[in-house]
Design a protein around this motif. Sequence first.
Motif, PDB file in Angstrom:
ATOM      1  N   ILE A   1     -35.172  36.847 -31.792  1.00  0.00           N
ATOM      2  CA  ILE A   1     -34.981  38.244 -30.950  1.00  0.00           C
ATOM      3  C   ILE A   1     -36.330  38.554 -30.750  1.00  0.00           C
ATOM      4  O   ILE A   1     -36.742  38.977 -29.593  1.00  0.00           O
ATOM      5  N   MET A   2     -37.485  38.422 -31.774  1.00  0.00           N
ATOM      6  CA  MET A   2     -38.872  38.785 -31.427  1.00  0.00           C
ATOM      7  C   MET A   2     -39.289  37.974 -30.159  1.00  0.00           C
ATOM      8  O   MET A   2     -40.018  38.520 -29.351  1.00  0.00           O
ATOM      9  N   GLN A   3     -39.064  36.730 -30.226  1.00  0.00           N
ATOM     10  CA  GLN A   3     -39.560  36.024 -28.922  1.00  0.00           C
ATOM     11  C   GLN A   3     -38.931  36.494 -27.563  1.00  0.00           C
ATOM     12  O   GLN A   3     -39.793  36.200 -26.637  1.00  0.00           O
ATOM     13  N   MET A   4     -37.895  37.069 -27.589  1.00  0.00           N
ATOM     14  CA  MET A   4     -37.491  37.616 -26.372  1.00  0.00           C
ATOM     15  C   MET A   4     -38.370  38.759 -25.760  1.00  0.00           C
ATOM     16  O   MET A   4     -38.424  39.089 -24.730  1.00  0.00           O
ATOM     17  N   ALA A   5     -39.192  39.276 -26.540  1.00  0.00           N
ATOM     18  CA  ALA A   5     -40.361  40.104 -26.024  1.00  0.00           C
ATOM     19  C   ALA A   5     -41.199  39.425 -25.011  1.00  0.00           C
ATOM     20  O   ALA A   5     -41.565  39.988 -24.006  1.00  0.00           O
ATOM     21  N   VAL A   6     -41.584  37.985 -25.162  1.00  0.00           N
ATOM     22  CA  VAL A   6     -42.080  37.356 -24.232  1.00  0.00           C
ATOM     23  C   VAL A   6     -41.613  37.376 -22.975  1.00  0.00           C
ATOM     24  O   VAL A   6     -41.926  37.469 -21.697  1.00  0.00           O
ATOM     25  N   TYR A   7     -40.122  36.918 -23.132  1.00  0.00           N
ATOM     26  CA  TYR A   7     -39.371  36.403 -21.837  1.00  0.00           C
ATOM     27  C   TYR A   7     -38.320  37.456 -21.312  1.00  0.00           C
ATOM     28  O   TYR A   7     -37.781  37.448 -20.180  1.00  0.00           O
TER      29      TYR A   7
ATOM     30  N   ALA B   1     -40.410  44.342 -19.187  1.00  0.00           N
ATOM     31  CA  ALA B   1     -39.594  43.412 -18.457  1.00  0.00           C
ATOM     32  C   ALA B   1     -39.828  41.939 -18.878  1.00  0.00           C
ATOM     33  O   ALA B   1     -39.031  40.962 -18.161  1.00  0.00           O
ATOM     34  N   GLY B   2     -40.901  41.591 -19.572  1.00  0.00           N
ATOM     35  CA  GLY B   2     -41.367  40.159 -19.882  1.00  0.00           C
ATOM     36  C   GLY B   2     -42.089  39.620 -19.101  1.00  0.00           C
ATOM     37  O   GLY B   2     -42.346  39.859 -17.803  1.00  0.00           O
ATOM     38  N   PHE B   3     -42.616  38.349 -19.422  1.00  0.00           N
ATOM     39  CA  PHE B   3     -43.669  37.792 -18.814  1.00  0.00           C
ATOM     40  C   PHE B   3     -43.129  37.056 -17.410  1.00  0.00           C
ATOM     41  O   PHE B   3     -43.929  37.061 -16.369  1.00  0.00           O
ATOM     42  N   PRO B   4     -42.159  36.476 -17.538  1.00  0.00           N
ATOM     43  CA  PRO B   4     -41.567  35.788 -16.179  1.00  0.00           C
ATOM     44  C   PRO B   4     -41.366  36.903 -14.851  1.00  0.00           C
ATOM     45  O   PRO B   4     -42.092  36.702 -13.849  1.00  0.00           O
ATOM     46  N   ALA B   5     -41.071  37.893 -15.464  1.00  0.00           N
ATOM     47  CA  ALA B   5     -41.074  39.135 -14.306  1.00  0.00           C
ATOM     48  C   ALA B   5     -42.382  39.331 -13.689  1.00  0.00           C
ATOM     49  O   ALA B   5     -42.769  39.378 -12.399  1.00  0.00           O
ATOM     50  N   ALA B   6     -43.250  39.497 -14.573  1.00  0.00           N
ATOM     51  CA  ALA B   6     -44.872  39.841 -14.532  1.00  0.00           C
ATOM     52  C   ALA B   6     -45.373  38.796 -13.566  1.00  0.00           C
ATOM     53  O   ALA B   6     -46.045  38.954 -12.594  1.00  0.00           O
TER      54      ALA B   6
END
Lengths: 157, 157, 157, 157, 157, 157
Positions: free
Chosen positions: E125-131, B132-137
């Motif tokens: 799109i790949m950056q969204m893996a982080v967010y 779910a992404g870093f902000p969620a974690a």
Amino acid sequence: MLKTRLQSLALVALLGVTGTLSAAEATKPGYDRHARGMAALSTITGDGAGKMVESLRDVAPELSDWVIDFGYGDVVSRPELSLHTRELATVAALTALGNAQPQLKSHIKGALNAGCTPREIVEVIMQMAVYAGFPAAINGILAAKEVFAERGVKVEH
Amino acid sequence: MLKTRLQSLALVALLGVTGTLSAAEATKPGYDRHARGMAALSTITGDGAGKMVESLRDVAPELSDWVIDFGYGDVVSRPELSLHTRELATVAALTALGNAQPQLKSHIKGALNAGCTPREIVEVIMQMAVYAGFPAAINGILAAKEVFAERGVKVEH
Amino acid sequence: MLKTRLQSLALVALLGVTGTLSAAEATKPGYDRHARGMAALSTITGDGAGKMVESLRDVAPELSDWVIDFGYGDVVSRPELSLHTRELATVAALTALGNAQPQLKSHIKGALNAGCTPREIVEVIMQMAVYAGFPAAINGILAAKEVFAERGVKVEH
Amino acid sequence: MLKTRLQSLALVALLGVTGTLSAAEATKPGYDRHARGMAALSTITGDGAGKMVESLRDVAPELSDWVIDFGYGDVVSRPELSLHTRELATVAALTALGNAQPQLKSHIKGALNAGCTPREIVEVIMQMAVYAGFPAAINGILAAKEVFAERGVKVEH
Amino acid sequence: MLKTRLQSLALVALLGVTGTLSAAEATKPGYDRHARGMAALSTITGDGAGKMVESLRDVAPELSDWVIDFGYGDVVSRPELSLHTRELATVAALTALGNAQPQLKSHIKGALNAGCTPREIVEVIMQMAVYAGFPAAINGILAAKEVFAERGVKVEH
Amino acid sequence: MLKTRLQSLALVALLGVTGTLSAAEATKPGYDRHARGMAALSTITGDGAGKMVESLRDVAPELSDWVIDFGYGDVVSRPELSLHTRELATVAALTALGNAQPQLKSHIKGALNAGCTPREIVEVIMQMAVYAGFPAAINGILAAKEVFAERGVKVEH
């Protein structure tokens, strides 16, 4: 195919009964993020790197690598929690989010591969009716129903 | 306070070592949805019906009842999965959804009350960075940090 | 059809008892999007353009205008559905999304201003337990509880 | 088929003009949660328990029961709000969430079965452009378009 | 087809090298919201009003108009940000939300039409893996893969 | 404090005018993921590792490391897209998701630190009204308003 199967079985053996890497294995020099990620991913998919990860490779090979090295190598293979519990947590989260059905189906398969029973998977998905509503839980159960049919497994009542 | 503590301990005893109701207990005549729900809810909150459920009572008493009778009596207290695993699954889902921080904090407490270690809770929340992404974690870990500080528990490293 | 038209016209009196614009009002030349939007927004907020819309003006005045001209002028003031029903639909959606609590509180107030009873508002929010899960419904009821306390209204049981 | 049709018609008659169970009906001794849930669900689906609920039965029969007993028996059949308004609220919420298209289509049908006009359904979905963005509203309208085509209904302009 | 192509090329010419309307164009008297919206939409879709917007017209013509007049005429065509950047921001948001795949595919096409390179689209799109997590990013890349295949474009490595 | 400031300035200098690492810098031997991540994170936060990342360290140090090594070292610092564009994409996504306001505020600051103008940030947030609805856009603008006030920056009109 046979090779993949054997490789997968070898990795399952490596990961052992509890479905975790031993801390010693996981941290020994030379046993790197990528190898550790491949071991965990292979156990979960039952088919090496997994079709979905492979399908990314021509357009976004970095994303494939991140899934393996970071997602499975850094996070999912950590020995502090069993793959069994991790897969149930992932099934819970993807059912609740409700916007990633292909990944939900992959992780229902992954939960079976990590040794979860169909009953445990069904319980976790049904529980999401409480936390994310009935449509999320219903769509989760329909995904499980498809996976169970493909795999020929039954939910014991 | 003492009464609540004793009641809670009695319920924990009733729920037993694994944190599940025995199938026999859970289905015997007269052991109804409401009592079963109160037992599970009380174990999870550690304070009877829980402040949040009580705070609904003047405006929406039906919702309080549904939480207890349906959420905890029908679903969460089912003996097919331990409270321990159920709470980790709930922490995973609420971290991933990221839009119900008060409930996330309640269930981090609930996970501790159901016998999960701080380490297990942290592992499940961190894993959500992948799904779910870093902000969620990150927001999940900050919620856990608050709960751990209130409860004086430490994450072993 | 005629009855609906007449009813709609009767409901008029510039937002009147039922809180809809008459079709005649809404479409007459010179009664433009902005005026129509301000009329609807003013009925819903009970305080002209609303504090939230005003608070946007120094940083993003276009967004203020879009809220009024498009959100309220084009959409919410359409006479084909009463403000009463529109506000209940908005309360349902914002409760389910669970990520816009300030707007949920505004629209619970708006629902009261459009003539919805506290009972109707509570019913719609509680119903979201089924479609979006208990945390969403609980946080919706807690928002309603705050608004009802500020406004001194009671939910009849 | 005929039986189902007659049963459904009988239930519609029972639910009456306003689409609600009378408080007397709903609370009389022996008229239990399950029967009340079946009555509401049958009105909404127009085909008894509904195909989706039935399709859960072999894998997760408890979830089927919860949908009927809790979702429809405890919540949706409450006489404090008409089925007409409840279905519009559900259509609003599912359009806004955007992650449960099969359920959205079911409830667009349900809204028609509860006596909502196509115009009302379209208005509620279009309104979601304001609260959840255009993609959500567009996908909601495309779902409605499919349902209206299947049912041969037209939106009056 | 040719006509559409030429019309599209003409609009691209009108919008100029940077893909923005000049402030002078956008605000001159008589150049109204609808024309401005059609110009921007046509550049993005490459086929006039776009199939999706057209498909709404029989059921919800107002929604079609709002997409054009408000979405593209008021918002997307504002000259303060290039279409190039706007389309990347939209691709980021729709990838992260993960619940509007048809619109995500449209805007991946739109990003190409606005002059973004496949590499830029893939990076966002790949950056969204982080967010927003890996499932969102993976489903975004699979959408891009389909669009790139249809269009015969390659991602340079 | 001074040291951090100087370090940050040095890193900004390293990242250069366009806010990207040169491909040569980013891939040269010994310039590892962690250093690359710290450089990008430091540019974005303007205060070294950032308070939020630091606040995770006692409870979940691995998550801190993943943010730096994976989030910033592997993903955000890739030279194929400028930090300027990456931050606008992140602001778009977090505004649309609407469930991570602390991170949204961090990245509005980050966008300013990466050289985005307040006008660009406001445009991207306002655009989300189209793709994720007005509540998301309004809450995004209110976050930007707070950040702009803290930083003493103005949006030029």
